[in-house]
Design an enzyme around this catalytic site. Structure first.
Site, PDB file in Angstrom:
ATOM      1  N   GLU A  33       0.817  -1.224   0.000  1.00  0.00           N
ATOM      2  CA  GLU A  33       0.000   0.000   0.000  1.00  0.00           C
ATOM      3  C   GLU A  33       0.847   1.269   0.000  1.00  0.00           C
ATOM      4  O   GLU A  33       0.513   2.253   0.656  1.00  0.00           O
ATOM      5  CB  GLU A  33      -1.005  -0.002   1.153  1.00  0.00           C
ATOM      6  CG  GLU A  33      -2.088  -1.066   1.005  1.00  0.00           C
ATOM      7  CD  GLU A  33      -3.295  -0.835   1.904  1.00  0.00           C
ATOM      8  OE1 GLU A  33      -3.409   0.253   2.496  1.00  0.00           O
ATOM      9  OE2 GLU A  33      -4.125  -1.749   2.005  1.00  0.00           O
ATOM     10  N   HIS A  39      -1.944  -1.647  10.564  1.00  0.00           N
ATOM     11  CA  HIS A  39      -1.442  -3.021  10.582  1.00  0.00           C
ATOM     12  C   HIS A  39      -0.262  -3.124  11.535  1.00  0.00           C
ATOM     13  O   HIS A  39       0.505  -2.166  11.705  1.00  0.00           O
ATOM     14  CB  HIS A  39      -0.973  -3.463   9.189  1.00  0.00           C
ATOM     15  CG  HIS A  39      -2.086  -3.754   8.223  1.00  0.00           C
ATOM     16  ND1 HIS A  39      -2.325  -5.014   7.717  1.00  0.00           N
ATOM     17  CD2 HIS A  39      -3.024  -2.954   7.674  1.00  0.00           C
ATOM     18  CE1 HIS A  39      -3.348  -4.969   6.883  1.00  0.00           C
ATOM     19  NE2 HIS A  39      -3.800  -3.718   6.842  1.00  0.00           N
TER      20      HIS A  39
END
Length: 719
Positions: free
Chosen positions: A421, A703
């Site tokens: 990402e 995350h």
């Protein structure tokens, strides 16, 4: 294969691309800011509620119309630039390879640089891998994950990774197989009381020095490095006021202690001289040696002629503790005005990049006879049955053969880093610049735009993949998944395959490793899409390994020796959810091994979810790496701040905080690190040394990062 060092093959195409983007960018930025002003993070909502004058709300009401007007004014130029930019993507390279040669200061101080790829040591090496989803989307899209200020986060992510990987490292080996208990407080005294020595990393091209930011603040040891904290019977320095201990191990009780006792003689009381060694013999002193020694030459207990093997009866060096600490040099560019996370400038991040030796730096210590300090990337001759402990951590569970932990820092001496990402173009540049201060080789801007190749739909975003390495990259290939759906189809998600050179054998054969970084389809309920992508992943990986192992036509070269084959990335399914049963049984887990997995639908008890609940990212309890680490070590904390498999009694989109329903496992573990031992030499073997869940990116992403240290043993002995 030639690696692509520029996006286009000609300077003319590169110029046209820059021209088109300069026309598109103002409109793109204004649209991003306009959408971002309509989506507030929980932190911004809290700040607005605490603002009695609603100043922030007033700013939004003023700037939003301004952004809209400017956006409409720039739209014609953006359309012109788009019509130039879109056709160029058909000939754009699928990735950008950059190599950063360390400058003179960095090379001298060992702060960055390539890892040694010289002669492959017979006993093998160990390699450290890390994977992290950093959520560097355009600011307006990142806000849907409760994150903002993408460019600032990109720079901070790079700093924290670099600081964590280059931080001081401590290894403690215990020579006695029976005495392996050192208290946590004793570890702290060892960390602060011993002078730092050269790094354990003995790679040829990299040398760590002893001075660094932490060295300037080194304090004298406040606790004895021999006995655990609070022990009343230390033979080295008795309690205050006790000048002649009746329990001295060198003479019987009642004898005169002032004249002959080398431990607490009258001449050394209050003196800077060591009570054990004579002046000028400091390097051999077993009490305050400046580096790890293989033996104790002047032990007052053993005396001359006594074997130097540590004795379990010796009160001076009962355990034969050997210590080595590595400390990186400061980055001269870090003296600039921007605040680094190690300077305490992060509002809610705490002192995340501290260069002081902390408990997270105490990597491990082994028990065994005659064990010395070994290189970080070289397998030591430590029995695999040795005990490994960590203060305040439950490092092993049951019959587990490797260490596992929740760490507030990225592992020291990190070799390979896979990121997902990294979509925003400006953030990619800032992050790459930071990573190049530690990693010489970086693959970035990976993926396709437009309608090129597999892109059945127009791709507005690239794959978001980035890979950094300390070892030279020999070959790379990117493949785009053709079956993306809905909003996921707007990004060119795929798989990046990389071949790296990690050494050369005695027979002049290259020793190589293969890495695969990927990011699978994210939409829930599309299990069939992810399974198709996993099928393609295995197929493309086999084709890449076969193609990259073929010698150039007309040349005869020796076959490469494969050291490892590792898959890293965000697979967007976990091993406990009933909705993910199809992916859990995929053939990927037959060919590759998951260190955290017991079988389909069952993780190991210590395995931790890696997906954080976005609604709690700015809570004080998880605002810094250390606080997030403490929360993740607590079962109630995990239930509060991790995303768990969805329940029938709860809407998946709702917040999890404060819920009372039963929870399965330790959260959704969707970030994976897999390895395969297929294709290795007959006598070669792979073993996991460490597995870590890393919290150092707290407040910067939704995350947890995962890290793994993999040992490659060849079955040979050191000559």
């Amino acid at each position: 294969m030639v690696l692509h060092t520029t996006p286009y093959s000609s300077a003319c195409l590169h110029f046209l691309d820059g021209l088109s983007w300069s026309l598109v960018f103002p409109c793109y930025w204004l649209l991003d800011q306009l959408l971002a002003s309509c989506v507030a993070t929980s932190l911004e909502k809290r700040q607005r509620s605490q603002d009695p004058c609603s100043f922030l709300t007033l700013c939004v009401l003023i700037t939003a119309p301004l952004y809209l007007l400017l956006f409409l004014a720039s739209l014609p130029f953006a359309l012109l630039g788009f019509f130039i930019w879109a056709p160029l993507q058909a000939v754009r390279q699928p990735y950008l390879y950059t190599y950063h040669r360390p400058d003179k200061h960095q090379a001298e101080q060992g702060q960055a640089g390539p890892a040694g790829v010289g002669e492959w040591r017979p006993q093998g090496r160990s390699f450290c891998f890390c994977s992290a989803n950093v959520c560097l989307l355009p600011d307006s899209l990142a806000r849907f994950n409760n994150l903002s200020d993408t460019h600032r986060r990109a720079r901070e992510v790079g700093k924290r990774i670099r600081n964590g990987a280059s931080r001081p490292q401590i290894k403690i080996y215990i020579d006695s197989p029976t005495n392996t208990s050192i208290s946590a407080v004793s570890f702290s005294s060892l960390a602060t009381g011993f002078r730092r020595t050269s790094s354990l990393d003995q790679r040829p091209d990299q040398t760590y020095t002893t001075n660094g930011p932490a060295d300037t603040e080194t304090e004298p040891p406040t606790e004895c490095p021999i006995h655990p904290s609070g022990a009343p019977d230390c033979p080295v320095h008795p309690s205050t006021g006790d000048q002649g201990s009746s329990d001295c191990p060198l003479h019987p009780e009642g004898e005169d202690t002032a004249a002959d006792c080398p431990l607490h003689s009258a001449e050394t009381n209050g003196s800077s001289d060591c009570p054990v060694h004579a002046p000028g013999e400091g390097p051999d002193c077993p009490l305050h040696t400046t580096g790890p020694q293989s033996g104790h030459h002047d032990c007052p207990m053993h005396g001359e002629g006594t074997p130097t093997k540590p004795s379990s009866d010796c009160p001076v060096h009962t355990s034969g503790v050997q210590i080595s600490i590595s400390a990186p040099e400061p980055d001269p560019q870090e003296e600039e005005a921007e605040t680094g996370n190690h300077r305490g400038g992060e509002p809610a991040g705490g002192d995340t990049g501290s260069m002081t030796a902390s408990r997270e730096s105490l990597t491990r210590y082994h028990g065994g006879d005659g064990v010395g300090i070994s290189s970080n990337n070289t397998l030591s001759h430590v029995p695999r049955t040795s005990v490994s402990k960590r203060p305040g951590r439950k490092r092993r569970h049951g019959d587990e053969t490797f260490d596992h932990e929740i760490s507030a820092f990225f592992p020291a001496n990190l070799d390979f880093l896979a990121l997902q990402e990294v979509f925003d173009h400006g953030s990619t540049t800032k992050l790459r610049r930071q990573l190049h201060r530690y990693f010489p080789y970086v693959l970035s801007d990976v993926g396709r735009y437009g309608w090129k190749g597999c892109c059945s739909r127009f791709k507005f975003l690239n794959s978001g993949l980035m890979l950094a390495s300390r070892y030279p990259i020999l070959d790379a290939r990117f493949e785009c998944y053709p079956n993306g759906r809905a909003e996921d189809a707007l990004a060119a998600k795929g798989a990046l395959f990389v071949k790296v050179h990690v050494g050369t054998s005695h027979q002049e054969q290259r020793v190589v490793g293969y890495l695969t970084s990927t990011h699978l389809h994210a939409i829930e309920g599309d299990a069939s899409v992810r399974c198709e992508q996993l099928d393609l992943l295995l197929q493309w990986g086999a084709e890449f390994r076969q193609a990259s192992s073929q010698p150039p036509e007309g040349e005869k070269v020796l076959e490469d020796l494969v050291a490892f084959d590792v898959v890293l990335g965000d697979l967007n399914f976990d091993n406990c959810s009933s909705e993910d049963k199809l992916e859990q049984q995929h053939a990927l887990f037959t060919q590759y091994k998951d260190p955290c997995r017991l079988g389909p639908g069952e993780d190991k008890p210590w395995a931790l979810g890696t997906l954080l609940d976005p609604s709690g990212l700015y809570d004080d309890e998880v605002s810094s790496p250390e606080s997030l680490q403490k929360v993740m070590e607590n079962e109630e904390g995990r239930k509060e701040y991790l995303v768990f498999p969805p329940s029938k009694s709860q809407c998946p989109a709702s917040s999890q905080k404060g819920r009372k329903i039963p929870l399965k496992g330790n959260g959704r573990r969707i970030d994976y690190m897999l390895y395969s031992d297929e294709g290795l030499q007959p006598d070669w073997k792979l073993d996991i040394e460490e597995f870590s869940f890393v919290t150092q990116l707290a407040g910067l992403t939704d995350h947890l990062s995962v890290a793994m240290r993999l040992a490659v043993s060849t079955g040979e002995e050191e000559p």
